[in-house]
Motif scaffolding. Structure first.
Motif, PDB file in Angstrom:
ATOM      1  N   TYR B  36      -6.242  -3.003  -1.826  1.00 20.27           N
ATOM      2  CA  TYR B  36      -5.966  -3.323  -3.375  1.00 20.27           C
ATOM      3  C   TYR B  36      -4.890  -4.410  -3.093  1.00 20.27           C
ATOM      4  O   TYR B  36      -4.279  -4.339  -2.195  1.00 20.27           O
ATOM      5  CB  TYR B  36      -5.391  -2.304  -4.019  1.00 20.27           C
ATOM      6  CG  TYR B  36      -6.296  -1.062  -4.291  1.00 20.27           C
ATOM      7  CD1 TYR B  36      -6.908  -0.057  -3.614  1.00 20.27           C
ATOM      8  CD2 TYR B  36      -6.845  -1.053  -5.709  1.00 20.27           C
ATOM      9  CE1 TYR B  36      -7.640   0.802  -4.000  1.00 20.27           C
ATOM     10  CE2 TYR B  36      -7.723  -0.256  -6.115  1.00 20.27           C
ATOM     11  CZ  TYR B  36      -8.136   0.822  -5.346  1.00 20.27           C
ATOM     12  OH  TYR B  36      -8.984   1.666  -5.734  1.00 20.27           O
ATOM     13  N   TYR B  87      -2.435  -3.636  -0.498  1.00 19.22           N
ATOM     14  CA  TYR B  87      -2.286  -2.310   0.124  1.00 19.22           C
ATOM     15  C   TYR B  87      -3.754  -1.846   0.628  1.00 19.22           C
ATOM     16  O   TYR B  87      -4.736  -2.284   0.467  1.00 19.22           O
ATOM     17  CB  TYR B  87      -2.098  -1.332  -1.154  1.00 19.22           C
ATOM     18  CG  TYR B  87      -0.809  -1.295  -1.718  1.00 19.22           C
ATOM     19  CD1 TYR B  87      -0.692  -2.114  -2.962  1.00 19.22           C
ATOM     20  CD2 TYR B  87       0.233  -0.700  -1.311  1.00 19.22           C
ATOM     21  CE1 TYR B  87       0.503  -2.116  -3.650  1.00 19.22           C
ATOM     22  CE2 TYR B  87       1.642  -0.796  -2.073  1.00 19.22           C
ATOM     23  CZ  TYR B  87       1.352  -1.479  -2.951  1.00 19.22           C
ATOM     24  OH  TYR B  87       2.709  -1.636  -3.824  1.00 19.22           O
ATOM     25  N   LYS B  99      -7.733  11.180  -4.401  1.00 22.81           N
ATOM     26  CA  LYS B  99      -6.293  10.677  -4.842  1.00 22.81           C
ATOM     27  C   LYS B  99      -6.310   9.475  -4.000  1.00 22.81           C
ATOM     28  O   LYS B  99      -6.695   9.738  -2.706  1.00 22.81           O
ATOM     29  CB  LYS B  99      -5.454  11.580  -4.971  1.00 22.81           C
ATOM     30  CG  LYS B  99      -5.052  11.995  -3.525  1.00 22.81           C
ATOM     31  CD  LYS B  99      -4.199  13.349  -3.662  1.00 22.81           C
ATOM     32  CE  LYS B  99      -4.065  14.421  -2.650  1.00 22.81           C
ATOM     33  NZ  LYS B  99      -3.458  15.396  -2.619  1.00 22.81           N
ATOM     34  N   LEU B 100      -5.701   8.606  -4.126  1.00 27.75           N
ATOM     35  CA  LEU B 100      -5.129   7.585  -3.104  1.00 27.75           C
ATOM     36  C   LEU B 100      -3.825   7.558  -2.765  1.00 27.75           C
ATOM     37  O   LEU B 100      -2.981   7.858  -3.640  1.00 27.75           O
ATOM     38  CB  LEU B 100      -5.276   6.058  -3.977  1.00 27.75           C
ATOM     39  CG  LEU B 100      -6.865   5.860  -4.406  1.00 27.75           C
ATOM     40  CD1 LEU B 100      -6.747   4.468  -5.144  1.00 27.75           C
ATOM     41  CD2 LEU B 100      -7.635   5.566  -3.303  1.00 27.75           C
ATOM     42  N   ILE B 101      -3.472   7.391  -1.487  1.00 26.99           N
ATOM     43  CA  ILE B 101      -2.148   7.592  -0.892  1.00 26.99           C
ATOM     44  C   ILE B 101      -1.789   5.839  -0.417  1.00 26.99           C
ATOM     45  O   ILE B 101      -2.305   5.497   0.363  1.00 26.99           O
ATOM     46  CB  ILE B 101      -2.225   8.677   0.236  1.00 26.99           C
ATOM     47  CG1 ILE B 101      -2.657   9.948  -0.048  1.00 26.99           C
ATOM     48  CG2 ILE B 101      -0.648   8.500   0.679  1.00 26.99           C
ATOM     49  CD1 ILE B 101      -1.929  10.480  -1.083  1.00 26.99           C
ATOM     50  N   PHE B 102      -0.973   5.353  -1.238  1.00 28.38           N
ATOM     51  CA  PHE B 102      -0.583   4.111  -0.983  1.00 28.38           C
ATOM     52  C   PHE B 102       0.944   4.213  -0.193  1.00 28.38           C
ATOM     53  O   PHE B 102       1.688   4.985  -0.247  1.00 28.38           O
ATOM     54  CB  PHE B 102       0.033   3.366  -2.297  1.00 28.38           C
ATOM     55  CG  PHE B 102      -1.163   3.170  -3.160  1.00 28.38           C
ATOM     56  CD1 PHE B 102      -1.858   3.992  -4.103  1.00 28.38           C
ATOM     57  CD2 PHE B 102      -1.727   1.736  -3.435  1.00 28.38           C
ATOM     58  CE1 PHE B 102      -2.802   3.369  -5.021  1.00 28.38           C
ATOM     59  CE2 PHE B 102      -2.643   1.467  -4.217  1.00 28.38           C
ATOM     60  CZ  PHE B 102      -3.089   2.189  -5.137  1.00 28.38           C
ATOM     61  N   GLY B 103       0.813   3.251   0.755  1.00 32.21           N
ATOM     62  CA  GLY B 103       2.003   2.965   1.492  1.00 32.21           C
ATOM     63  C   GLY B 103       2.798   1.905   0.820  1.00 32.21           C
ATOM     64  O   GLY B 103       2.851   1.798  -0.452  1.00 32.21           O
ATOM     65  N   THR B 104       3.689   1.305   1.521  1.00 34.31           N
ATOM     66  CA  THR B 104       4.500   0.153   0.755  1.00 34.31           C
ATOM     67  C   THR B 104       3.777  -1.005   0.645  1.00 34.31           C
ATOM     68  O   THR B 104       4.449  -2.142   0.271  1.00 34.31           O
ATOM     69  CB  THR B 104       5.905  -0.104   1.482  1.00 34.31           C
ATOM     70  OG1 THR B 104       5.618  -0.419   3.095  1.00 34.31           O
ATOM     71  CG2 THR B 104       6.702   1.273   1.558  1.00 34.31           C
TER      72      THR B 104
END
Lengths: 114, 112
Positions: B36, B87, B99-104
Motif C-alpha cells: 500500500y 507499507y 485484518k491488515l497488520i501494518f508496520g511503520t
C-alpha cells in the motif's frame, strides 16, 4: 465518487465528550473495517464487519469504543468519554469478502481532543 | 500473522527506479503479499499484490523469490509525486479475519 467515504473529515472536541464517525463503503463490498492511525505509525486494526455481523472486535481499544453496521451498508464508530489519547486518524476500509481482494480505504476522520 | 521488516526510509531522484525490499520470514502458506501507498492526510491506497514469482501492473512490479521470505516492490522512473510511505503487508486476504497488520512503512523521498 464511488470510493469509501468518511464523515466528518475533521472533528475537534473537548475531553469527556462522545463522538461518532460515519463510513460509507463501496456499495458492493460486504466487508468493512475500522483502523486507527497515530502520527508516524501505520494503521492499527480495530474491528471488522461481514455484512451486518461484527466478526471481530477484540482489538477495540477499550469499552469506550463501539461500532455498528445495522443494515450491512454504512457503519458508525463511537467513542464515549473521549480522552486525550484518543486523538488520531480513524480510517475505514471495505472489501469484497471473497478471495484475495484488497481493502480500499477512505481518507479518514482526524480526531483532536482538547 | 507474519511480521514484516522494511527500511524506515529511502531517498531517490526523479526518473530513477526504486526498489523497496520487505522481509517476512514467518510468512504462512496461505498468506499473500500486499503493498500500500499512503500520502499525508489520506488513507492507504492499494498498489499491488502477489503470492509468488512476479506480478506487474500499470504502476509497479512485485518480485517474490521461491522461498517467499522476502519481496521487492519496484517503482519504475519515480517522480516527485511518488514521495509517500509504502507499507508491505502479509496476510490471508481471503481468510476469516482479513485484518491488515501494518508496520511503520518505508518513507520514500523523491528529489528533483
Amino acid at each position: 465518487d464511488t470510493g469509501v467515504s468518511q464523515d466528518p473529515r475533521h472533528k475537534i472536541t473537548k475531553r469527556g465528550q462522545n463522538v461518532t464517525f460515519r463510513c460509507d463503503p463501496i456499495s458492493e463490498h460486504n466487508r468493512l473495517y475500522w483502523y486507527r492511525q497515530t502520527l508516524g505509525q501505520g494503521p492499527e486494526f480495530l474491528t471488522y464487519f461481514q455484512n451486518e455481523a461484527q466478526l471481530e472486535k477484540s482489538r477495540l481499544l477499550s469499552d469506550r469504543f463501539s461500532a455498528e453496521r445495522p443494515k450491512g451498508s454504512f457503519s458508525t464508530l463511537e467513542i464515549q468519554r473521549t480522552e486525550q489519547g484518543d486523538s488520531a486518524m480513524y480510517l475505514c476500509a471495505s472489501s469484497l469478502g471473497n478471495g484475495n481482494q484488497p481493502q480500499h480505504f477512505g481518507d479518514g476522520t482526524r480526531l483532536s481532543i482538547l | 500473522l507474519a511480521k514484516t521488516t522494511q527500511p524506515i526510509s529511502m531517498d531517490s531522484y526523479e526518473g530513477q527506479e526504486v526498489n523497496i525490499t520487505c522481509s517476512h520470514n514467518n510468512i504462512a502458506t496461505n498468506d499473500y503479499i500486499t503493498w500500500y501507498q499512503q500520502f499525508p492526510s489520506q488513507g492507504p491506497r492499494f498498489i499491488i499484490q502477489g503470492y509468488k514469482t512476479k506480478v506487474t501492473n500499470e504502476v509497479a512490479s512485485l518480485f517474490i523469490p521461491a522461498d517467499r521470505k522476502s519481496s521487492t516492490l519496484s517503482l519504475p522512473r519515480v517522480s516527485l509525486s511518488d514521495t509517500a510511505v509504502y507499507y508491505c503487508l502479509v496476510g490471508d486476504e481471503g481468510g476469516a479475519t482479513n485484518k491488515l497488520i501494518f508496520g511503520t512503512g518505508t518513507l520514500l523521498a523523491v528529489q528533483p
